[in-house]
Design a protein around this motif. Structure first.
Motif, PDB file in Angstrom:
ATOM      1  N   LYS A   9       0.841  -1.211   0.000  1.00 46.34           N
ATOM      2  CA  LYS A   9       0.000   0.000   0.000  1.00 46.34           C
ATOM      3  C   LYS A   9       0.875   1.260   0.000  1.00 46.34           C
ATOM      4  O   LYS A   9       0.550   2.254  -0.673  1.00 46.34           O
ATOM      5  N   LEU A  10       1.970   1.238   0.724  1.00 48.47           N
ATOM      6  CA  LEU A  10       2.895   2.370   0.695  1.00 48.47           C
ATOM      7  C   LEU A  10       3.520   2.520  -0.690  1.00 48.47           C
ATOM      8  O   LEU A  10       3.739   3.641  -1.166  1.00 48.47           O
ATOM      9  N   GLN A  11       3.812   1.406  -1.334  1.00 45.53           N
ATOM     10  CA  GLN A  11       4.321   1.466  -2.707  1.00 45.53           C
ATOM     11  C   GLN A  11       3.292   2.098  -3.633  1.00 45.53           C
ATOM     12  O   GLN A  11       3.620   2.982  -4.434  1.00 45.53           O
ATOM     13  N   ASP A  12       2.049   1.653  -3.536  1.00 39.78           N
ATOM     14  CA  ASP A  12       0.986   2.203  -4.388  1.00 39.78           C
ATOM     15  C   ASP A  12       0.810   3.699  -4.154  1.00 39.78           C
ATOM     16  O   ASP A  12       0.516   4.454  -5.093  1.00 39.78           O
ATOM     17  N   SER A  13       0.976   4.125  -2.907  1.00 42.97           N
ATOM     18  CA  SER A  13       0.785   5.529  -2.546  1.00 42.97           C
ATOM     19  C   SER A  13       2.042   6.367  -2.757  1.00 42.97           C
ATOM     20  O   SER A  13       1.996   7.589  -2.616  1.00 42.97           O
ATOM     21  N   GLU A  14       3.152   5.708  -3.068  1.00 43.13           N
ATOM     22  CA  GLU A  14       4.452   6.382  -3.219  1.00 43.13           C
ATOM     23  C   GLU A  14       4.773   7.243  -1.997  1.00 43.13           C
ATOM     24  O   GLU A  14       5.244   8.379  -2.110  1.00 43.13           O
ATOM     25  N   SER A  15       4.540   6.668  -0.838  1.00 51.17           N
ATOM     26  CA  SER A  15       4.819   7.376   0.410  1.00 51.17           C
ATOM     27  C   SER A  15       6.101   6.846   1.037  1.00 51.17           C
ATOM     28  O   SER A  15       6.271   5.636   1.213  1.00 51.17           O
ATOM     29  N   ASN A  16       6.986   7.763   1.388  1.00 51.48           N
ATOM     30  CA  ASN A  16       8.225   7.409   2.088  1.00 51.48           C
ATOM     31  C   ASN A  16       8.056   7.585   3.594  1.00 51.48           C
ATOM     32  O   ASN A  16       8.974   8.042   4.290  1.00 51.48           O
ATOM     33  N   ALA A  17       6.886   7.204   4.102  1.00 51.15           N
ATOM     34  CA  ALA A  17       6.613   7.342   5.532  1.00 51.15           C
ATOM     35  C   ALA A  17       7.573   6.517   6.383  1.00 51.15           C
ATOM     36  O   ALA A  17       7.794   6.845   7.547  1.00 51.15           O
ATOM     37  N   LEU A  18       8.140   5.464   5.824  1.00 50.02           N
ATOM     38  CA  LEU A  18       9.127   4.648   6.540  1.00 50.02           C
ATOM     39  C   LEU A  18      10.563   5.032   6.169  1.00 50.02           C
ATOM     40  O   LEU A  18      11.497   4.290   6.485  1.00 50.02           O
ATOM     41  N   ASN A  19      10.723   6.161   5.484  1.00 50.25           N
ATOM     42  CA  ASN A  19      12.044   6.706   5.140  1.00 50.25           C
ATOM     43  C   ASN A  19      12.869   5.767   4.270  1.00 50.25           C
ATOM     44  O   ASN A  19      14.106   5.798   4.309  1.00 50.25           O
TER      45      ASN A  19
END
Length: 358
Positions: free
Chosen positions: A307-317
């Motif tokens: 889901k983070l990949q789909d959202s392109e979020s670097n929330a986990l740095n």
């Protein structure tokens, strides 16, 4: 709680702050809600009442001041000008953004909040699933000062269910401004006078891109090594009964590579609930359970990371980790890669009332 807050503020006046304004001359703002409605920013202040018992509204712990403006600065200024006392922002504990503000207008809000001299930026921030004003004004006898209650909810949840993630606002802003990093903010919902933590919002730059439920939020905290204790995983047995394990000590590393993303985890857990009828005197039982739960944990981690990949979020740095390793600013390469897992789970046998046969 209100008396404690007021006692903390007394030294400020003894030291000459605010030109000797008395306590009753100040409007002590504890929380701020920011909405966007009808093409305007709407700002609501939660103000701690300093009236003495016996005076009008003396039994009320807080009151609210709301105003709107076509930009965030004007909305704040109008709300402050509506008050009959000097606005005092040094005690702000929580700033709440509505979901649509977090999705579309957060950059304007943050730009103002970090530039204004009124705030110390030592507060926490959160997202409201609904109007931020509704959340901040959902006071009751159980939580008379909502901003303070929201912080308490985060602290309690972090100690019990580990779904809560919260850091001070300055660190949140640093994540938004740093390349290869993105921010996360807790999500609350108010229904009538009830307030609950419902999830965790993740960002790409200044835009909210996804909200995880509490179960997935606890997995994010596990991946992030954020106070990871008592994170639960459950499995249904052949007899439709359940066994639950709780992590009590873990270390997870996420290693970005040129071709794939590698996740390594060492997890120590204990059995917190068991109705399946396993033979815990047999050491093979633990090996079987460790193997099955490793698959479950991998599945839960993979769901969150996809889901983070789909959202392109670097929330986990992860993007920043890639840059630190290769010195290449390809912060989103990992969002297109396959993920491999190496999970080593050990279920603690201590505390049992019998010896395990080996």
């Amino acid at each position: 709680m209100k008396k404690f807050i007021l006692l903390l503020l007394i030294p400020l006046f003894l030291g000459g702050c605010y030109d000797y304004n008395g306590l009753n001359d100040l409007a002590i703002i504890s929380g701020i809600a920011i909405d966007y409605e009808d093409d305007e920013f709407k700002v609501t202040f939660e103000v701690i009442s300093t009236k003495k018992e016996g005076e009008t509204s003396g039994s009320s712990n807080t009151y609210y001041v709301t105003s709107s403006g076509d930009n965030i600065v004007y909305a704040f200024t109008k709300a402050a000008n509506k008050m009959d006392k000097v606005p005092y922002f040094e005690h702000v504990e929580m700033v709440v953004f509505s979901k649509n503000v977090a999705q579309e207008y957060l950059e304007d809000c943050i730009d103002y909040l970090i530039r204004t001299e009124r705030l110390r930026n030592e507060f926490y921030a959160a997202i409201s699933d609904g109007k931020a004003e509704k959340l901040l004004s959902a006071s009751s006898k159980n939580h008379p000062i909502v901003s303070n209650y929201l912080v308490q909810l985060l602290e309690f949840n972090n100690e019990t269910y580990n779904a809560a993630y919260y850091i001070q606002f300055t660190k949140t802003v640093n994540s938004m401004l740093s390349e290869g990093e993105d921010a996360m903010l807790p999500v609350f919902k108010a229904e009538d006078d009830k307030i609950e933590l419902t999830g965790l919002g993740v960002f790409k730059d200044f835009q909210l891109v996804h909200i995880f439920n509490n179960e997935d939020a606890s997995v994010i905290n596990l991946l992030n090594n954020f106070n990871t204790e008592s994170i639960h995983f459950d499995m249904t047995c052949d007899n439709d009964k359940t066994i639950v394990i709780a992590d009590y000590n873990s270390k997870v590393s996420i290693e970005p590579g040129k071709d794939k993303l590698r996740v390594k985890a060492v997890i120590n857990a204990r059995i917190s609930e068991e109705t399946c009828g396993y033979d815990f005197k047999n050491a093979d039982t633990y090996k079987e359970l460790e193997s099955e739960f490793e698959k479950i944990i991998e599945k839960e981690m993979d769901k969150v990371l996809r889901k983070l990949q789909d959202s392109e979020s670097n929330a986990l740095n992860i993007g920043k980790s890639y840059y630190n390793k290769y010195r290449e600013k390809d912060f989103y390469l990992w969002t297109k890669q396959d993920i491999t897992y190496d999970i080593d789970l050990k279920i603690n046998k201590k505390g049992l009332t019998f010896e395990v046969e080996t």
